[in-house]
Design an enzyme around this catalytic site. Structure first.
Site, mmCIF file in Angstrom:
data_model
loop_
_atom_site.group_PDB
_atom_site.id
_atom_site.type_symbol
_atom_site.label_atom_id
_atom_site.label_comp_id
_atom_site.label_asym_id
_atom_site.label_seq_id
_atom_site.Cartn_x
_atom_site.Cartn_y
_atom_site.Cartn_z
ATOM 1 N N LYS A 207 0.810 -1.231 0.000
ATOM 2 C CA LYS A 207 0.000 0.000 0.000
ATOM 3 C C LYS A 207 0.840 1.277 0.000
ATOM 4 C CE LYS A 207 -3.697 -0.319 -0.391
ATOM 5 N NZ LYS A 207 -4.348 -0.525 -1.719
ATOM 6 N N SER B 147 -4.003 3.143 4.869
ATOM 7 C CA SER B 147 -4.304 2.471 3.604
ATOM 8 C C SER B 147 -4.296 0.950 3.785
ATOM 9 C CB SER B 147 -3.279 2.901 2.556
ATOM 10 O OG SER B 147 -3.640 2.393 1.300
ATOM 11 N N HIS C 172 6.742 -7.402 -2.333
ATOM 12 C CA HIS C 172 6.628 -6.652 -1.083
ATOM 13 C C HIS C 172 7.678 -7.140 -0.082
ATOM 14 C CE1 HIS C 172 3.147 -4.486 -2.305
ATOM 15 N NE2 HIS C 172 2.300 -5.482 -2.241
#
Length: 277
Positions: free
Chosen positions: A29, A121, A91
């Protein structure tokens, strides 16, 4: 971590990168899809425009470590990419990146977002994504984030260790979400300079327009609305795309607690974030 990212661990670690692969790395995010689309347009917007209307972004820029049987096998998707360069996203904290990316001296684009907005987020993402743990109520989530008990671990470790890696590995371009919001065109210029690309003024204008938040949110090939594990009735994947939305979530007391904790964990003064612009 959840089993969707650890099931295939050995194969992920043994992934064979190619010298022209470009790895997009972020904490979840932090603008991953945004930068993925920018890179896809820079490399293939002109040569293969049909991609933009027929192939969802998650197939154009596969998510290396994801493993959801019968839906997404990140490694297979990356290995079968027909494009050159291959654009691949992760990620992973820096220490989990497969060794071959470093051995092949691949270019890496890292995007970081200020912790407060990133937390908010991620909270809304966890609410709508069925592959993520239930976020629970906000105050608990707030503390869990500060403790680093998140899928992909601590935000603080993530941004700091990638920043450190940049000091010894020159092929990392470290970007900030807030800079991209402030001046998308300027940040695309810097990215082009890092990648050795020189799009025409017209192409650049087209790309800058196409990647504005509202345009991406409306674009079904980019906004992840085709992914069945995401429940858009709870929250859209692309929610606000703003800097400073944390002010709508943090109480005064939470903000004070956060600031105190942040000072302890962010020792490297060369790494600075903006929580408003």
């Amino acid at each position: 971590m959840t089993h969707y990212f650890t099931n295939n661990w050995e194969n992920i670690q043994n992934f064979q990168a190619r010298p022209d692969d470009i790895l997009i790395a972020t904490y979840p995010k932090a603008g991953t899809t945004w930068v993925s689309l920018i890179l896809d347009l820079l490399y293939f917007g002109k040569t293969a425009p049909e991609r933009q209307t027929s192939i969802p972004i998650e197939h154009r820029v596969p998510f290396l470590e994801i493993n959801i049987p019968s839906m997404f096998q990140g490694i297979d998707m990356a290995e079968n990419l027909p494009t050159s360069p291959r654009l691949i996203k992760t990620h992973f904290p820096v220490q989990f990146v497969p060794k071959s990316f470093w051995e092949q001296n691949c270019k890496v684009v890292y995007v970081a977002r200020n912790a407060k907005d990133n937390m908010v987020s991620f909270f809304h993402f966890d609410r709508m994504n069925m592959a993520e743990p239930e976020p629970g109520e906000w105050n608990n989530y707030f503390h869990r984030f500060m403790e680093g008990k998140m899928v992909f671990g601590s935000w603080y470790d993530h941004v700091n260790n990638w920043w450190k890696k940049k000091q010894t590995y020159s092929n990392i371009h470290y970007m900030f979400y807030e800079d991209m919001i402030e001046d998308t065109g300027r940040e695309i210029d810097k990215l082009c300079s890092f990648l050795g690309l020189s799009p025409s003024a017209e192409e650049k204008k087209q790309i800058t327009g196409g990647v504005q938040f509202d345009n991406m949110k409306k674009n079904d090939m980019v906004n992840h609305c085709t992914i069945p594990i995401m429940d858009f009735k709870i929250s859209p994947f692309m929610r606000k795309g703003k800097v400073g939305d944390w002010k709508n979530h943090f109480t005064v007391a939470q903000n004070e607690e956060f600031e105190e904790d942040y000072k302890k964990k962010m020792k490297d003064l060369t790494l600075e974030f903006r929580t408003e612009i």
